[in-house]
Write a protein that holds these residues in place. Structure first.
Motif, PDB file in Angstrom:
ATOM      1  N   UNK A 170       1.667  55.081  58.993  1.00 57.50           N
ATOM      2  CA  UNK A 170       0.880  55.591  57.878  1.00 57.50           C
ATOM      3  C   UNK A 170       0.947  54.613  56.720  1.00 57.50           C
ATOM      4  N   UNK A 171      -0.099  54.624  55.893  1.00 56.98           N
ATOM      5  CA  UNK A 171      -0.128  53.858  54.657  1.00 56.98           C
ATOM      6  C   UNK A 171      -0.235  54.838  53.488  1.00 56.98           C
ATOM      7  N   UNK A 172       0.373  54.476  52.380  1.00 56.52           N
ATOM      8  CA  UNK A 172       0.278  55.299  51.175  1.00 56.52           C
ATOM      9  C   UNK A 172       0.126  54.392  49.962  1.00 56.52           C
ATOM     10  N   UNK A 173      -0.941  54.576  49.204  1.00 56.10           N
ATOM     11  CA  UNK A 173      -1.150  53.792  47.997  1.00 56.10           C
ATOM     12  C   UNK A 173      -0.106  54.168  46.946  1.00 56.10           C
ATOM     13  N   UNK A 174       0.401  53.174  46.227  1.00 50.84           N
ATOM     14  CA  UNK A 174       1.343  53.395  45.139  1.00 50.84           C
ATOM     15  C   UNK A 174       0.716  52.923  43.835  1.00 50.84           C
ATOM     16  N   UNK A 175       0.944  53.675  42.785  1.00 53.77           N
ATOM     17  CA  UNK A 175       0.447  53.357  41.454  1.00 53.77           C
ATOM     18  C   UNK A 175       1.602  52.722  40.672  1.00 53.77           C
ATOM     19  N   UNK A 176       1.419  51.492  40.197  1.00 53.51           N
ATOM     20  CA  UNK A 176       2.500  50.797  39.495  1.00 53.51           C
ATOM     21  C   UNK A 176       2.874  51.491  38.186  1.00 53.51           C
ATOM     22  N   UNK A 177       2.042  52.420  37.726  1.00 52.82           N
ATOM     23  CA  UNK A 177       2.362  53.184  36.533  1.00 52.82           C
ATOM     24  C   UNK A 177       3.210  54.412  36.804  1.00 52.82           C
ATOM     25  N   UNK A 178       3.538  54.650  38.081  1.00 52.84           N
ATOM     26  CA  UNK A 178       4.386  55.761  38.477  1.00 52.84           C
ATOM     27  C   UNK A 178       5.628  55.201  39.165  1.00 52.84           C
ATOM     28  N   UNK A 179       6.581  56.061  39.452  1.00 48.23           N
ATOM     29  CA  UNK A 179       7.721  55.672  40.280  1.00 48.23           C
ATOM     30  C   UNK A 179       7.766  56.605  41.484  1.00 48.23           C
ATOM     31  N   UNK A 180       8.349  56.119  42.576  1.00 50.52           N
ATOM     32  CA  UNK A 180       8.336  56.855  43.843  1.00 50.52           C
ATOM     33  C   UNK A 180       9.721  56.806  44.486  1.00 50.52           C
ATOM     34  N   UNK A 181      10.026  57.892  45.185  1.00 48.81           N
ATOM     35  CA  UNK A 181      11.280  57.961  45.943  1.00 48.81           C
ATOM     36  C   UNK A 181      10.937  58.414  47.357  1.00 48.81           C
ATOM     37  N   UNK A 182      11.274  57.594  48.342  1.00 53.82           N
ATOM     38  CA  UNK A 182      11.031  57.901  49.751  1.00 53.82           C
ATOM     39  C   UNK A 182      12.349  58.293  50.395  1.00 53.82           C
ATOM     40  N   UNK A 183      12.421  59.508  50.935  1.00 48.52           N
ATOM     41  CA  UNK A 183      13.637  60.033  51.553  1.00 48.52           C
ATOM     42  C   UNK A 183      13.370  60.324  53.023  1.00 48.52           C
ATOM     43  N   UNK A 184      14.201  59.774  53.900  1.00 50.68           N
ATOM     44  CA  UNK A 184      14.063  60.038  55.329  1.00 50.68           C
ATOM     45  C   UNK A 184      14.861  61.293  55.671  1.00 50.68           C
ATOM     46  N   UNK A 185      14.167  62.327  56.117  1.00 48.20           N
ATOM     47  CA  UNK A 185      14.825  63.585  56.472  1.00 48.20           C
ATOM     48  C   UNK A 185      15.283  63.596  57.929  1.00 48.20           C
ATOM     49  N   UNK A 186      14.478  62.968  58.817  1.00 52.90           N
ATOM     50  CA  UNK A 186      14.823  62.895  60.243  1.00 52.90           C
ATOM     51  C   UNK A 186      14.331  61.568  60.797  1.00 52.90           C
ATOM     52  N   UNK A 187      15.007  61.116  61.849  1.00 51.12           N
ATOM     53  CA  UNK A 187      14.501  59.997  62.623  1.00 51.12           C
ATOM     54  C   UNK A 187      14.774  58.639  62.001  1.00 51.12           C
ATOM     55  N   UNK A 188      14.130  57.637  62.592  1.00 48.26           N
ATOM     56  CA  UNK A 188      14.266  56.246  62.167  1.00 48.26           C
ATOM     57  C   UNK A 188      12.874  55.670  61.974  1.00 48.26           C
ATOM     58  N   UNK A 189      12.680  54.963  60.859  1.00 48.83           N
ATOM     59  CA  UNK A 189      11.373  54.394  60.548  1.00 48.83           C
ATOM     60  C   UNK A 189      11.542  52.968  60.034  1.00 48.83           C
ATOM     61  N   UNK A 190      10.444  52.238  60.089  1.00 51.84           N
ATOM     62  CA  UNK A 190      10.333  50.957  59.397  1.00 51.84           C
ATOM     63  C   UNK A 190       9.465  51.204  58.174  1.00 51.84           C
TER      64      UNK A 190
ATOM     65  N   UNK B  27       8.506  49.597  54.208  1.00 48.47           N
ATOM     66  CA  UNK B  27       8.629  48.469  53.284  1.00 48.47           C
ATOM     67  C   UNK B  27       9.470  47.359  53.913  1.00 48.47           C
ATOM     68  N   UNK B  28       9.248  47.121  55.207  1.00 50.67           N
ATOM     69  CA  UNK B  28       9.945  46.070  55.963  1.00 50.67           C
ATOM     70  C   UNK B  28      11.446  46.304  56.075  1.00 50.67           C
ATOM     71  N   UNK B  29      11.862  47.546  55.971  1.00 50.38           N
ATOM     72  CA  UNK B  29      13.277  47.897  56.092  1.00 50.38           C
ATOM     73  C   UNK B  29      13.429  49.000  57.124  1.00 50.38           C
ATOM     74  N   UNK B  30      14.478  48.932  57.927  1.00 50.37           N
ATOM     75  CA  UNK B  30      14.774  49.993  58.883  1.00 50.37           C
ATOM     76  C   UNK B  30      15.558  51.076  58.154  1.00 50.37           C
ATOM     77  N   UNK B  31      15.022  52.281  58.173  1.00 52.82           N
ATOM     78  CA  UNK B  31      15.651  53.415  57.504  1.00 52.82           C
ATOM     79  C   UNK B  31      15.935  54.515  58.517  1.00 52.82           C
ATOM     80  N   UNK B  32      17.095  55.119  58.367  1.00 49.93           N
ATOM     81  CA  UNK B  32      17.489  56.229  59.229  1.00 49.93           C
ATOM     82  C   UNK B  32      17.648  57.497  58.400  1.00 49.93           C
TER      83      UNK B  32
END
Length: 235
Positions: free
Chosen positions: A177-197, A199-204
């Motif tokens: 999936x892709x999600x647009x980000x607005x540089x005038x806002x801040x964002x927090x991405x939290x992985x609840x389950x599983x493993x993903x790639x 922002x070029x980082x492996x997150x669990x």
């Protein structure tokens, strides 16, 4: 700027043999001045409560509290008349307002409940307490971002008292999936389950990324079935 928050470095607490909790930000006896919150996002606790266990009545004030059940059942009751039992995929909102007493218990005497509890600082103080629940909707697991909380209750989301939006996505193995980000806002991405790639980082599960002054789209790809939360917060 992208801020990395490994789940393995979160605070950890156990209590009475019935609670196992991990704290993304400082909470209770866990204190780290580097992790006091992220904008108005103040708490993300990942709690596992054994069958029959739970939190007896206790007080809160001036905090927006969201409970997101990942597995099992969570029973809630508060002094403002709110209450009910929520299951997997359901979200509960309690605005503590000028003050409220509430309890949270495992809704099962035998099976554990696994949930995330989120605290967001409100945009006003001493408002009347309020309570609502959001049940799973058709399409919630279709691989798209679903808005589950917002300041205006858009798209059937819970209307919270802050200029913040919370999105949830369930991804199948190999989905992206892709999600647009607005540089005038801040964002927090939290992985609840599983493993993903992301922002070029492996997150669990338990890992998170914070985005500040970032305008490039967020790309996420799931290595297996995964579930993520994205907080869209004021700058």
């Amino acid at each position: 700027m992208i801020i990395e928050r490994p789940g393995s470095e979160r605070g950890h607490a156990t209590h009475g043999g019935w609670l196992d909790s991990h704290h993304t930000f400082s909470f209770g006896q866990y204190y780290d001045p580097q992790w006091m919150g992220f904008g108005p996002l103040r708490v993300i606790n990942e709690d596992r409560v054994a069958g029959g266990g739970g939190f007896p009545p206790h007080g809160h004030a001036n905090m927006e509290i969201l409970s997101i059940v990942l597995d099992g059942q969570l029973a809630h009751k508060d002094s403002a008349g709110g209450g009910g039992t929520i299951g997997r995929g359901e979200v509960q909102w309690m605005s503590a307002g000028h003050g409220v007493q509430h309890s949270e218990f495992n809704g099962s005497p035998t099976e554990p409940v696994h949930f995330l509890q989120v605290w967001i600082q409100p945009d006003r103080v001493n408002a009347p307490p309020a309570y609502a629940q959001r049940a799973p909707q058709p399409g919630d697991d279709a691989g798209d971002w679903v808005q589950i909380a917002s300041p205006d209750g858009a798209d059937g989301s819970l209307a919270i008292r802050q200029d913040a939006r919370l999105y949830r996505i369930a991804l199948a193995a190999g989905a992206s999936t892709h999600r647009a980000l607005d540089s005038g806002r801040r964002y927090w991405l939290q992985v609840a389950r599983g493993t993903v790639l992301a922002a070029d980082r492996v997150l669990r599960a338990g890992d998170a990324l914070g985005f500040v002054d970032e305008g490039e789209p967020l790309h996420v790809e799931a290595n297996g079935p995964a579930e993520l939360l994205l907080f869209d917060l004021p700058r």
